[in-house]
Design an enzyme around this catalytic site. Structure first.
Site, PDB file in Angstrom:
ATOM      1  N   LYS A  37       0.837  -1.197   0.000  1.00  0.00           N
ATOM      2  CA  LYS A  37       0.000   0.000   0.000  1.00  0.00           C
ATOM      3  C   LYS A  37       0.875   1.251   0.000  1.00  0.00           C
ATOM      4  O   LYS A  37       1.922   1.284   0.648  1.00  0.00           O
ATOM      5  CB  LYS A  37      -0.919  -0.025   1.220  1.00  0.00           C
ATOM      6  CG  LYS A  37      -1.974   1.084   1.247  1.00  0.00           C
ATOM      7  CD  LYS A  37      -2.879   0.929   2.462  1.00  0.00           C
ATOM      8  CE  LYS A  37      -3.945   2.013   2.532  1.00  0.00           C
ATOM      9  NZ  LYS A  37      -4.823   1.854   3.708  1.00  0.00           N
ATOM     10  N   SER A 112      -9.574   1.918   2.749  1.00  0.00           N
ATOM     11  CA  SER A 112      -8.720   2.652   1.823  1.00  0.00           C
ATOM     12  C   SER A 112      -7.692   1.789   1.105  1.00  0.00           C
ATOM     13  O   SER A 112      -7.021   2.261   0.188  1.00  0.00           O
ATOM     14  CB  SER A 112      -7.999   3.755   2.606  1.00  0.00           C
ATOM     15  OG  SER A 112      -7.147   3.214   3.599  1.00  0.00           O
ATOM     16  N   SER A 136      -9.903  -0.348   6.919  1.00  0.00           N
ATOM     17  CA  SER A 136      -9.306  -0.167   5.588  1.00  0.00           C
ATOM     18  C   SER A 136      -8.674  -1.408   4.985  1.00  0.00           C
ATOM     19  O   SER A 136      -8.347  -1.419   3.802  1.00  0.00           O
ATOM     20  CB  SER A 136      -8.265   0.961   5.631  1.00  0.00           C
ATOM     21  OG  SER A 136      -8.891   2.205   5.776  1.00  0.00           O
TER      22      SER A 136
END
Length: 432
Positions: A37, A112, A136
């Site tokens: 990420k 996210s 997330s």
């Protein structure tokens, strides 16, 4: 050794792709492509947090979790797309482009960590690192039909994580199946002297499908108002399957959950208003050319390079911490957070695990909720309690509604990822 990554990114899962990368032979992840990420620092690879304010930033060091997967032989093939600074539930808030859901490209992948989930679901990589502040990891895992684990707060080092809410956020593993999640968790949970909030509690575990005799609590609040009836039925079916396998199902209540969403958003926005002050055009990001007063340049720089959602949360957090309002909002949020933690401890003192839906609905259409922030925030209602309590939680696929995946969320005691993983593994083995 060198590895050539040739996968095509049809879902906009990556912000940066590393086509040609070296890796170390002999480790448990030797030669396995892993996505990271874009808020987790990678030495020599751009790390933007999905924001224009960090465009072009290349960290001079690796996050601890990244260093561990490199040591284990993994190949870092790129940085995945995300909601800017982790603020979002759909990956539509990325400053670069929205990511699409591989199950239906007209739908969001969740957020996210949507890029990490989409990269796995589309078979670009078998596993990835995400981060979880209020769901997330688990939200995109549920929406994309993969497995995602939010560890106990402090079990995985946050060194090198560009967090927007320090007291809530955790790095965690995402993969197609529970076995790979467990393997990645074992690698990234090694001790780290550079994170004072990290515990020396390495995870060393082989998943077991033995669930007979385990007590699983099912809070009524996880099936309350706002949860889609078909999603609820799907998850109830999964819980019944666990009962058939020998688990004891206990009905319970977590009354403080009605304060969870408010406590979460006051806490995370307050911490964001403090954390994001460092992005000022001087210390990080593209430099500001001072042609006017510092105040004017600083205001315009942040206004142009921070996205709308980030600005909204900074303003909310600054207000909550301001003179005259700190006690009214932030202090009360911490009391609510303490009550939520105590309620979870109470339930988990009587039961081994807690189970319920990961998300109140399946993945929705791109653009469907982006104009209504409040409705978007409500989507986090089932995931934020675990972050407030600091307990581990996993999302494992448990069926589909309207052709879109549904996630079963399993929550455990502090530092008992082993039981959480075993329950998810047992279910996965039974239905697959």
């Amino acid at each position: 050794m060198r590895y050539r990554f040739d996968a095509e990114d049809g879902n906009n899962a990556f912000i940066t792709i590393v086509r040609d990368a070296e890796y170390k032979e002999g480790g448990v992840l030797s030669g396995i492509p892993v996505a990271v990420k874009d808020n987790i620092s990678t030495k020599g690879i751009p790390t933007t947090c999905g924001s224009k304010i960090l465009e072009g930033y290349v960290p001079p060091y690796d996050a601890h979790a990244v260093a561990m997967i490199k040591e284990a032989g993994a190949v870092i093939v790129g940085k995945t797309n995300m909601d800017e600074f982790g603020m979002g539930t759909t990956t539509e808030n990325s400053a670069y482009f929205p990511t699409t859901n591989p199950c239906d490209r007209t739908c969001v992948p969740g957020g996210s960590s949507g890029g990490s989930a989409a990269a796995i679901a589309s078979d670009m990589v078998p596993m990835a690192l995400g981060s979880d502040t209020g769901g997330s990891i688990r939200c995109p895992a549920a929406f994309c039909g993969i497995v995602g684990l939010k560890p106990t707060y402090g079990r995985v080092s946050r060194f090198g994580l560009i967090a927007y809410s320090n007291s809530l956020e955790q790095i965690g593993p995402m993969a197609k199946n529970v076995t790979d999640v467990s393997k990645l968790m074992e690698v990234i949970s090694k001790p780290d002297i550079y994170d004072s909030t990290a515990y020396n509690r390495p995870y060393v575990h082989t998943p077991s499908a033995q669930i007979k005799g385990k007590k699983i609590a099912v809070p009524k609040e996880y099936f309350g108002e706002g949860v889609d009836d078909k999603v609820a039925d799907c998850v109830r079916g999964a819980i019944s399957k666990l009962e058939e396998m020998g688990a004891e199902i206990i009905d319970c209540s977590i009354p403080s959950m009605k304060y969870a969403l408010a406590a979460y958003y006051v806490t995370c926005t307050s911490e964001a208003s403090s954390n994001l002050s460092r992005f000022d055009g001087v210390r990080f990001g593209p430099k500001v050319e001072m042609k006017r007063s510092w105040h004017d340049e600083y205001r315009d720089y942040r206004g142009e390079r921070f996205g709308e959602e980030v600005q909204r949360r900074i303003l909310l957090g600054t207000f909550a911490l301001s003179a005259g309002y700190y006690g009214k909002y932030y202090a009360k949020a911490q009391v609510a957070r303490s009550n939520i933690r105590n309620d979870f401890l109470r339930v988990l003192n009587e039961a081994d695990l807690i189970a319920g839906p990961t998300m109140p609905n399946t993945a929705f259409k791109i653009g469907e909720k982006s104009s209504n922030p409040l409705e978007m925030y409500l989507a986090d209602i089932l995931t934020v309690p675990a972050n407030l309590a600091g307990v581990p939680a996993i999302s494992v696929p448990c069926g589909k509604v309207g052709g879109m995946p549904v996630g079963l969320q399993i929550i455990g005691r502090h530092f008992d990822e082993e039981s959480v993983v075993d329950a998810a593994f047992a279910y996965e083995q039974e239905v697959n």
